[in-house]
Design a protein around this motif. Sequence first.
Motif, PDB file in Angstrom:
ATOM      1  N   VAL A 108      10.728   0.410  -5.791  1.00  0.00           N
ATOM      2  CA  VAL A 108      10.775   1.318  -6.949  1.00  0.00           C
ATOM      3  C   VAL A 108      11.839   2.403  -6.798  1.00  0.00           C
ATOM      4  O   VAL A 108      11.731   3.464  -7.399  1.00  0.00           O
ATOM      5  CB  VAL A 108       9.397   1.971  -7.234  1.00  0.00           C
ATOM      6  CG1 VAL A 108       8.373   0.924  -7.567  1.00  0.00           C
ATOM      7  CG2 VAL A 108       8.922   2.839  -6.085  1.00  0.00           C
ATOM      8  N   TYR A 122      15.317  -3.402  -7.973  1.00  0.00           N
ATOM      9  CA  TYR A 122      14.611  -2.219  -8.458  1.00  0.00           C
ATOM     10  C   TYR A 122      14.458  -2.278  -9.974  1.00  0.00           C
ATOM     11  O   TYR A 122      15.213  -2.939 -10.653  1.00  0.00           O
ATOM     12  CB  TYR A 122      15.367  -0.958  -8.038  1.00  0.00           C
ATOM     13  CG  TYR A 122      15.552  -0.835  -6.532  1.00  0.00           C
ATOM     14  CD1 TYR A 122      14.543  -1.260  -5.656  1.00  0.00           C
ATOM     15  CD2 TYR A 122      16.719  -0.324  -5.985  1.00  0.00           C
ATOM     16  CE1 TYR A 122      14.707  -1.159  -4.283  1.00  0.00           C
ATOM     17  CE2 TYR A 122      16.884  -0.212  -4.610  1.00  0.00           C
ATOM     18  CZ  TYR A 122      15.879  -0.644  -3.759  1.00  0.00           C
ATOM     19  OH  TYR A 122      16.041  -0.541  -2.408  1.00  0.00           O
ATOM     20  N   ALA A 134       5.697  -1.072 -11.772  1.00  0.00           N
ATOM     21  CA  ALA A 134       5.274  -1.301 -10.387  1.00  0.00           C
ATOM     22  C   ALA A 134       3.749  -1.316 -10.275  1.00  0.00           C
ATOM     23  O   ALA A 134       3.171  -2.171  -9.594  1.00  0.00           O
ATOM     24  CB  ALA A 134       5.850  -0.219  -9.477  1.00  0.00           C
ATOM     25  N   ILE A 138       1.580  -4.303  -8.796  1.00  0.00           N
ATOM     26  CA  ILE A 138       0.681  -4.086  -7.653  1.00  0.00           C
ATOM     27  C   ILE A 138      -0.748  -4.537  -7.998  1.00  0.00           C
ATOM     28  O   ILE A 138      -1.397  -5.240  -7.216  1.00  0.00           O
ATOM     29  CB  ILE A 138       0.694  -2.595  -7.237  1.00  0.00           C
ATOM     30  CG1 ILE A 138       2.064  -2.223  -6.661  1.00  0.00           C
ATOM     31  CG2 ILE A 138      -0.427  -2.273  -6.254  1.00  0.00           C
ATOM     32  CD1 ILE A 138       2.347  -0.729  -6.617  1.00  0.00           C
ATOM     33  N   VAL A 150       4.626  -0.988  -1.609  1.00  0.00           N
ATOM     34  CA  VAL A 150       5.669  -0.362  -2.419  1.00  0.00           C
ATOM     35  C   VAL A 150       6.737   0.220  -1.486  1.00  0.00           C
ATOM     36  O   VAL A 150       6.422   0.752  -0.436  1.00  0.00           O
ATOM     37  CB  VAL A 150       5.040   0.694  -3.372  1.00  0.00           C
ATOM     38  CG1 VAL A 150       4.470   1.881  -2.620  1.00  0.00           C
ATOM     39  CG2 VAL A 150       6.044   1.162  -4.412  1.00  0.00           C
ATOM     40  N   PHE A 182       6.757   6.317  -7.221  1.00  0.00           N
ATOM     41  CA  PHE A 182       5.838   6.090  -6.100  1.00  0.00           C
ATOM     42  C   PHE A 182       4.462   6.684  -6.406  1.00  0.00           C
ATOM     43  O   PHE A 182       3.431   6.100  -6.083  1.00  0.00           O
ATOM     44  CB  PHE A 182       6.394   6.727  -4.818  1.00  0.00           C
ATOM     45  CG  PHE A 182       7.555   5.977  -4.222  1.00  0.00           C
ATOM     46  CD1 PHE A 182       7.343   4.840  -3.453  1.00  0.00           C
ATOM     47  CD2 PHE A 182       8.857   6.385  -4.437  1.00  0.00           C
ATOM     48  CE1 PHE A 182       8.410   4.135  -2.912  1.00  0.00           C
ATOM     49  CE2 PHE A 182       9.927   5.685  -3.892  1.00  0.00           C
ATOM     50  CZ  PHE A 182       9.704   4.560  -3.130  1.00  0.00           C
ATOM     51  N   ALA A 185       2.673   4.364  -8.575  1.00  0.00           N
ATOM     52  CA  ALA A 185       2.275   3.171  -7.813  1.00  0.00           C
ATOM     53  C   ALA A 185       1.048   3.470  -6.943  1.00  0.00           C
ATOM     54  O   ALA A 185       0.157   2.629  -6.794  1.00  0.00           O
ATOM     55  CB  ALA A 185       3.437   2.708  -6.931  1.00  0.00           C
ATOM     56  N   VAL A 191      -1.934   1.128  -4.604  1.00  0.00           N
ATOM     57  CA  VAL A 191      -1.284   0.263  -3.628  1.00  0.00           C
ATOM     58  C   VAL A 191      -1.871   0.519  -2.236  1.00  0.00           C
ATOM     59  O   VAL A 191      -2.208   1.648  -1.891  1.00  0.00           O
ATOM     60  CB  VAL A 191       0.249   0.476  -3.667  1.00  0.00           C
ATOM     61  CG1 VAL A 191       0.664   1.815  -3.062  1.00  0.00           C
ATOM     62  CG2 VAL A 191       0.993  -0.671  -3.003  1.00  0.00           C
ATOM     63  N   LEU A 194       2.582   1.072   1.942  1.00  0.00           N
ATOM     64  CA  LEU A 194       3.824   1.703   1.481  1.00  0.00           C
ATOM     65  C   LEU A 194       4.844   1.623   2.614  1.00  0.00           C
ATOM     66  O   LEU A 194       4.493   1.822   3.777  1.00  0.00           O
ATOM     67  CB  LEU A 194       3.516   3.147   1.105  1.00  0.00           C
ATOM     68  CG  LEU A 194       4.677   4.101   0.785  1.00  0.00           C
ATOM     69  CD1 LEU A 194       4.256   5.042  -0.365  1.00  0.00           C
ATOM     70  CD2 LEU A 194       5.090   4.935   1.979  1.00  0.00           C
TER      71      LEU A 194
END
Length: 807
Positions: A108, A122, A134, A138, A150, A182, A185, A191, A194
């Motif tokens: 991302v 991306y 994203a 996910i 991510v 992020f 995400a 998520v 990471l």
Amino acid sequence: MMKYKELINKMTLEEKASLMSGKNFWQTKDIERLGINSMFLADGPHGIRKQSVSADQIGLNEGIPATCFPTAATVANSWNVELAERVGQYLGEEAVAQKVNVLLGPGVNMKRNPLCGRNFEYFSEDPYLAGKMAAGFIRGVQSEGISACVKHFCANNQEERRMAIDTIVDERTLREIYLTAFEIAVKEGRVMALMSSANKVNGIFANENMHLMQDILRGEWNYKGCVITDWGGSNDRIAGLIAGNELEMPSTAGETDDEIIQAIKSGKLKEEVLDECVDRLLHLIFTTEEAYRKPPEKFDVEKHHRVSQKVAEESIVLLKNEDNILPLKYGKKVAVIGDFAKEARYQGAGSSIVNPTILDHTLNCFEESGIVSIGFEQGFERYGKKNVKKIEKACELAKQADVVLLYIGLDEVTEAQGLDRQSMKIPQNQIDLLNALYKVNSNIVAILSCGCAVEMPWINKVKGLVHGYLGGQAGARAILRVLSGDVNPSGKLTETYPLRYEDTPSYYNFPGKEVSVEYREGIYIGYRYFDTANVEVLFPFGYGLSYTTFHYSDIQVSKEEVSFKITNSGKVAGMEIAQLYVGCKSDAIFRPRKELKGFVKVFLNAGQTKTVTIPFDDKTFRYFNVKTNRWEIEGAEYEIMIGASSADIRLVHTIFIEGTGAPLPYDKDKLPSYYSGKVNNVSTEEFENLIGHKVPVSTWDRRKPLSYNDTIAQCQYAKGVFARLSFHLIVFAYWLLRKIGKRAAANIIMMSIYHMPFRGIARMTGGAVNMPMLDGILMIVNGHFFKGLRYFLKERHKKKKNERKRR
Ligand code: BGC
């Protein structure tokens, strides 16, 4: 509260430390006596790359066949979160069938600059859109019981010196632009893993950066998952662990596990910190392995191929359609020209490379498309220079056709991990071909294949332009369906196309100097800049045509949402992406003229009208205040804009929003460029006013001996003759390989040698070279050849002896 306290209590210190780094390139270590299995991590992001032969990072060895879906840059053009979720789900299913626990994606990172070599991996230049796509991806992957990962956290927006560069960025820009995707995400995608990036952010490696890893990720976002280093991205293992990094990848043959043990014994590291990391890692292992406890299933190859085609179809962007040249009228004779029609360009290079299960090429799918072809000519060589013969043959064919379908784009090695593009142009031999064709037949439809924005000084020579991006293994067939009209194109750009590269706001600050890259343009990346500074573009963010037209009406705004009507005012069914932009009318705090805060994709039959609603959320009116160090809302009038693109606003409504009453963060007089939005050449002084301190020195200190975090490229000024010679050899090899047309091999030199920090020699060789041996190498580099060589050999001997003892 630790979940696996009991189990952890049964572990020795050595066992706990052992879990903190890889067993090999892709797996974590197991502890058989306690029933802890190793976990498999695989790239990612648009297909599973589980290597069956020997492992490598950059995609040299093929993976087991898997569906190659369109890359993130492509899927993003669909603006369809459910579609991203579907891609994730199918990928998750394949991952389970291959016994993969963690799929290393989505990526991302923001498209700060069009030349970043990994832009194809991306989603966008906009954090809100990237975050939403994203999160969908996910949710899809994780619905199959495994984990997504991510990446690359954070401010990793270029490939040049990606493991060493220091990103200098102000806190507000970091929050609003580089962290928001992020954040979404983590919070919305939930998520479970990471990946930290290998670069520094404001002087500290991302992986060790307490502000990023602790204050923001674990603190503000309440992230409970694991942090994994990018491959070779660990610098100081203990600092990383303290910042909350559970897993270092790939293997260091236990060297950094020993460092952890020593740090605990010496009191430098508290054992509780390690225990907590082990606890979180165990959670990831135990939850994801549940997924493949069932007997391994084979996935339905054909079905997945068709799904990837559907995804590509929804992601194709129609950029130009003069005289309604498309869809092709029934019975029109077309000449198919261009190398890309013979061999599809469908993905980028590097760690994301997928070995597809099936691969469609335009020429093979032609018959079923119903389009009448009178023949094919290659026209140019993908990796070659201008070829007059091929151009002549193509022109001969073009003369006999009603319409020319011209397949052009970037080659496989131009968009790659480890290397940024050198320009925004497509190869000159393709432009030469287009110029020649135009002279004999002006009905040209260009089909572009690449995963990024390119300059198009040639745009006036084509009547139609279809951008397929990198459409995955079924992309070629998907494009034919758009050309024939079986599919009405509905993709829209998720990045701005400048007229010329020089117009890009980061033009003067990309890829930075020797040590650092300064994000002087601040929050103004992509359309945020072009739109605010009134700089003309080729295609704006959010732009894309359809075979039908849409009419917008009846905007209604409340404090919670905006609703409006969309009518399909054309003759065929189609999908429209309506975009919500918000702009603040007060100029007390500098801001982009408008920012994306929501979007919907609606399907409408010809003549049909639908009312759609876009709810406001916590991001609609917020900005990051550097004085209060929090998200705040400015009490002001806001424009609620509904657009068909960022430059095509159809409906506007103004609303007053109560603020949070925070003090104003800036002294306007000291930031004139930021207040005007004209940030393409901000002075050092003004940038320092923005970041609140002096900019660090951005050039190498050539007097200092070279150390772990210096790159191999810095051997050019090393004291050791041997090192300087090696540098020149590397440069020569790179030059030679390019000269003889072996660009892929040349890239590998840049990717895995030239820009590699010395620490990478120890981190990426799976234990073949350890840190003490690296010390020996550095002595040689710094001019102590014999001392260094003796040291190196002594340490190698010691390592071998220890290894024998362990066995
Ligand atoms: C890349 C990651 C990738 C990893 C494993 C790294 O070099 O930056 O995106 O997941 O390698 O291949």
